[in-house]
Design a protein around this motif. Structure first.
Motif, short mmCIF file in Angstrom:
data_model
loop_
_atom_site.label_atom_id
_atom_site.label_comp_id
_atom_site.label_asym_id
_atom_site.label_seq_id
_atom_site.Cartn_x
_atom_site.Cartn_y
_atom_site.Cartn_z
N ASP A 14 0.81 -1.22 0.00
CA ASP A 14 0.00 0.00 0.00
C ASP A 14 0.85 1.28 0.00
N GLY A 15 2.16 1.13 -0.04
CA GLY A 15 3.06 2.28 -0.11
C GLY A 15 3.60 2.76 1.22
N THR A 16 3.10 2.26 2.34
CA THR A 16 3.64 2.68 3.63
C THR A 16 5.04 2.10 3.84
N VAL A 17 5.87 2.84 4.53
CA VAL A 17 7.25 2.41 4.75
C VAL A 17 7.28 1.27 5.76
N ALA A 18 7.91 0.17 5.37
CA ALA A 18 8.09 -0.98 6.26
C ALA A 18 9.42 -0.88 7.00
N ALA A 19 10.45 -0.45 6.30
CA ALA A 19 11.79 -0.34 6.87
C ALA A 19 12.68 0.40 5.88
N VAL A 20 13.82 0.85 6.38
CA VAL A 20 14.82 1.51 5.54
C VAL A 20 16.06 0.62 5.53
N HIS A 21 16.48 0.21 4.35
CA HIS A 21 17.67 -0.63 4.19
C HIS A 21 18.83 0.29 3.82
N VAL A 22 19.81 0.35 4.69
CA VAL A 22 20.95 1.23 4.50
C VAL A 22 22.12 0.42 3.94
N ARG A 23 22.64 0.86 2.81
CA ARG A 23 23.79 0.20 2.18
C ARG A 23 24.99 1.14 2.27
N ARG A 24 26.10 0.58 2.70
CA ARG A 24 27.34 1.34 2.78
C ARG A 24 28.37 0.67 1.87
N ASN A 25 28.80 1.41 0.86
CA ASN A 25 29.86 0.92 -0.04
C ASN A 25 31.19 1.42 0.49
N ARG A 26 32.10 0.51 0.70
CA ARG A 26 33.42 0.87 1.24
C ARG A 26 34.43 1.08 0.13
N ALA A 27 35.48 1.82 0.43
CA ALA A 27 36.53 2.13 -0.55
C ALA A 27 37.20 0.87 -1.08
N ASP A 28 37.24 -0.20 -0.28
CA ASP A 28 37.90 -1.44 -0.72
C ASP A 28 37.00 -2.31 -1.59
N GLY A 29 35.79 -1.83 -1.90
CA GLY A 29 34.86 -2.58 -2.75
C GLY A 29 33.87 -3.42 -1.98
N SER A 30 34.07 -3.58 -0.69
CA SER A 30 33.12 -4.35 0.11
C SER A 30 31.91 -3.47 0.44
N LYS A 31 30.92 -4.08 1.01
CA LYS A 31 29.70 -3.36 1.35
C LYS A 31 29.17 -3.90 2.67
N SER A 32 28.35 -3.11 3.32
CA SER A 32 27.65 -3.55 4.52
C SER A 32 26.23 -3.00 4.48
N PHE A 33 25.36 -3.68 5.19
CA PHE A 33 23.96 -3.29 5.22
C PHE A 33 23.48 -3.22 6.66
N SER A 34 22.52 -2.36 6.91
CA SER A 34 21.85 -2.32 8.20
C SER A 34 20.39 -1.90 7.97
N TRP A 35 19.58 -2.11 8.98
CA TRP A 35 18.17 -1.75 8.91
C TRP A 35 17.88 -0.61 9.86
N GLU A 36 17.00 0.27 9.43
CA GLU A 36 16.49 1.35 10.27
C GLU A 36 14.98 1.41 10.13
N GLN A 37 14.37 2.03 11.10
CA GLN A 37 12.95 2.32 11.01
C GLN A 37 12.78 3.68 10.33
N GLU A 38 11.59 3.99 9.93
CA GLU A 38 11.34 5.24 9.20
C GLU A 38 11.79 6.47 9.99
N ASP A 39 11.70 6.40 11.30
CA ASP A 39 12.08 7.55 12.13
C ASP A 39 13.57 7.61 12.44
N GLY A 40 14.36 6.70 11.86
CA GLY A 40 15.81 6.72 12.03
C GLY A 40 16.34 5.81 13.12
N ARG A 41 15.46 5.22 13.92
CA ARG A 41 15.93 4.28 14.93
C ARG A 41 16.50 3.04 14.25
#
Length: 126
Positions: free
Chosen positions: A5-32
């Motif tokens: 229905d378009g409501t935010v379920a979660a925010v998936h944060v992707r971090r690309n590192r200089a060495d080519g690796s990546k990491s992910f974390s989850w946040e709530q819509e309010d930033g928690r």
């Protein structure tokens, strides 16, 4: 990541590192941080809120692949669980009734297993 229905379920944060690796974390819509107890397998497919009711859909792993294909007009959604986990049956039901459902794994063994397990669940669901 949005519900159908378009409501935010979660925010998936992707971090690309200089060495080519990546990491992910989850946040709530309010930033928690985190998912407030919600299981990652219960999160909706990425892009499900924009999918039309056409007869075919492509399922890929991850937001980056989904966005690239969607920009070309392909009806596509993505798993957000990571390759080690698959979406639960309630999540997969959103696409299980399509006339044509294409599963496109990442080009690695983990991606092959991920989509294989999803295929098994979809078959079991009928």
């Amino acid at each position: 990541i949005r519900e159908s229905d378009g409501t935010v379920a979660a925010v998936h944060v992707r971090r690309n590192r200089a060495d080519g690796s990546k990491s992910f974390s989850w946040e709530q819509e309010d930033g928690r941080t985190g998912l407030a107890g919600r299981a990652v397998a219960s999160l909706p497919l990425y892009g499900i809120d924009t999918l039309d009711n056409g007869p075919a859909v492509l399922l890929v792993e991850g937001e980056k692949a989904r966005d690239a294909l969607a920009s070309c007009g392909v009806p596509v959604v993505a798993t957000v669980t990571g390759a080690a986990t698959i979406p639960d049956d309630d999540v997969l039901r959103a696409i299980a009734d399509r006339d044509r459902l294409y599963l496109w794994p990442d080009n690695d063994a983990a991606g092959q297993r991920h989509m294989g397990r999803i295929a098994e669940r979809l078959v079991a669901m009928g």
